[in-house]
Design an enzyme around this catalytic site. Sequence first.
Site, PDB file in Angstrom:
ATOM      1  N   TYR A   1       0.837  -1.203   0.000  1.00 47.88           N
ATOM      2  CA  TYR A   1       0.000   0.000   0.000  1.00 47.88           C
ATOM      3  C   TYR A   1       0.867   1.246   0.000  1.00 47.88           C
ATOM      4  O   TYR A   1       2.079   1.180   0.206  1.00 47.88           O
ATOM      5  CB  TYR A   1      -0.946  -0.002   1.201  1.00 47.88           C
ATOM      6  CG  TYR A   1      -0.279   0.294   2.538  1.00 47.88           C
ATOM      7  CD1 TYR A   1       0.556  -0.642   3.144  1.00 47.88           C
ATOM      8  CD2 TYR A   1      -0.473   1.507   3.196  1.00 47.88           C
ATOM      9  CE1 TYR A   1       1.163  -0.374   4.361  1.00 47.88           C
ATOM     10  CE2 TYR A   1       0.126   1.779   4.414  1.00 47.88           C
ATOM     11  CZ  TYR A   1       0.949   0.833   4.998  1.00 47.88           C
ATOM     12  OH  TYR A   1       1.558   1.099   6.194  1.00 47.88           O
TER      13      TYR A   1
ATOM     14  N   ARG B   1       8.152   4.261  -4.615  1.00 48.25           N
ATOM     15  CA  ARG B   1       8.223   3.280  -3.532  1.00 48.25           C
ATOM     16  C   ARG B   1       7.190   2.171  -3.754  1.00 48.25           C
ATOM     17  O   ARG B   1       7.470   0.996  -3.477  1.00 48.25           O
ATOM     18  CB  ARG B   1       7.997   3.973  -2.176  1.00 48.25           C
ATOM     19  CG  ARG B   1       8.247   3.032  -0.996  1.00 48.25           C
ATOM     20  CD  ARG B   1       8.196   3.744   0.340  1.00 48.25           C
ATOM     21  NE  ARG B   1       6.885   4.325   0.599  1.00 48.25           N
ATOM     22  CZ  ARG B   1       6.595   5.075   1.657  1.00 48.25           C
ATOM     23  NH1 ARG B   1       7.532   5.378   2.550  1.00 48.25           N
ATOM     24  NH2 ARG B   1       5.386   5.554   1.826  1.00 48.25           N
TER      25      ARG B   1
ATOM     26  N   LYS C   1       6.657  -1.792   1.918  1.00 45.32           N
ATOM     27  CA  LYS C   1       5.432  -1.244   2.532  1.00 45.32           C
ATOM     28  C   LYS C   1       4.289  -2.234   2.307  1.00 45.32           C
ATOM     29  O   LYS C   1       3.425  -2.045   1.455  1.00 45.32           O
ATOM     30  CB  LYS C   1       5.113   0.145   1.956  1.00 45.32           C
ATOM     31  CG  LYS C   1       4.196   0.959   2.846  1.00 45.32           C
ATOM     32  CD  LYS C   1       4.201   2.416   2.468  1.00 45.32           C
ATOM     33  CE  LYS C   1       3.111   3.216   3.145  1.00 45.32           C
ATOM     34  NZ  LYS C   1       3.240   3.332   4.596  1.00 45.32           N
TER      35      LYS C   1
ATOM     36  N   GLU D   1      11.924   2.577  14.405  1.00 45.91           N
ATOM     37  CA  GLU D   1      10.978   3.581  13.883  1.00 45.91           C
ATOM     38  C   GLU D   1       9.680   3.464  14.656  1.00 45.91           C
ATOM     39  O   GLU D   1       9.533   2.600  15.523  1.00 45.91           O
ATOM     40  CB  GLU D   1      10.736   3.365  12.397  1.00 45.91           C
ATOM     41  CG  GLU D   1      10.097   2.025  12.086  1.00 45.91           C
ATOM     42  CD  GLU D   1       9.850   1.789  10.597  1.00 45.91           C
ATOM     43  OE1 GLU D   1       9.654   2.749   9.847  1.00 45.91           O
ATOM     44  OE2 GLU D   1       9.847   0.603  10.203  1.00 45.91           O
TER      45      GLU D   1
ATOM     46  N   LEU E   1      11.134   1.435   7.335  1.00 38.55           N
ATOM     47  CA  LEU E   1      10.577   1.844   6.057  1.00 38.55           C
ATOM     48  C   LEU E   1      11.221   3.190   5.694  1.00 38.55           C
ATOM     49  O   LEU E   1      11.309   4.083   6.545  1.00 38.55           O
ATOM     50  CB  LEU E   1       9.056   2.017   6.166  1.00 38.55           C
ATOM     51  CG  LEU E   1       8.401   2.448   4.857  1.00 38.55           C
ATOM     52  CD1 LEU E   1       8.314   1.264   3.894  1.00 38.55           C
ATOM     53  CD2 LEU E   1       7.013   3.026   5.099  1.00 38.55           C
TER      54      LEU E   1
END
Length: 285
Positions: free
Chosen positions: A33, A52, A149, A182, A207
């Site tokens: 996504y 990406r 992702k 993260e 990411l």
Amino acid sequence: MSRIAFVNGRYLPWRQASVHIEDRGYQFSDGVYEVCEVRGGRLIDERLHMARLERSLKELRIAMPMSLKAIGLVMRETVARNRVRDGLVYIQITRGVARRDHAFPAAGTAPAVVVTARGLDFASNERTAAEGIAVVTVPDNRWERVDIKSVSLLPNVLAKQAAREQGAKEAWFVDRDGRVTEGSSTNAWIVTRDGEVVTRPADNGILRGITRTVLIEALKAQGLTFKERAFTVEEAYGAREAFITSASMIVMPVTRIDGRPVGNGAPGLLASALRRDFHRYAEWA
Ligand code: PLP
């Protein structure tokens, strides 16, 4: 006004917007996504988000279902049909619908595409930024390919819920060496006592956030001291400032980590300035 979603080639009213029970996204989290900010009706950093998206698909060997240009048109149409001026557009692509079997379905199985858009409460987000947010730390128990992702977000779901249950807005994942990787849906940053802006290198452990990428360019353009390196939770506790970045949060000051105030407990001056200036460095399309 009823919301509209794009589902496999059709714009559908919200109540009719559904996917098949054997969609591999539903059964295996076998999909990817993207989330792009919409500001003043325009898409922010679309080019980088699409790059990406292409990379995520390639890493998982899911075919590109339509051209990037066509995806761009669908995103804009979805934004327009939902009358979103300030908000988010979401695109999800899964490996498609096939009889349940872990291995890839037959070649030629069409990937499934969903696009939605929704408004964000601009004023409320600015109020949150003026106050700053709390984060809590949790062990990073994710797989090793979080650079993709993918919609496989269960550890992120549990981490975010843990944060909510402790009155915090975000959870920071911490690796085995005590270093922050993260946030559950954001990248993590600190500003050291020496004024150095620090975020973890974008290896497979995080990411590579688009907001992160653009902010690094902004830091460089402003001549600020910036370093890509891992930082520990201890270092974050003692930092002058901390903040998170994402397409929906932009730059969001962090004022508490695990219940301890960061700096003087107020949103950092640098984080607040970076939030104010971010869109000067972003690409509007
Ligand atoms: N890290 C994770 C795990 C995320 O889910 C996200 C965004 O959803 C980010 C970082 C920030 O990425 P971006 O700035 O592209 O929104």
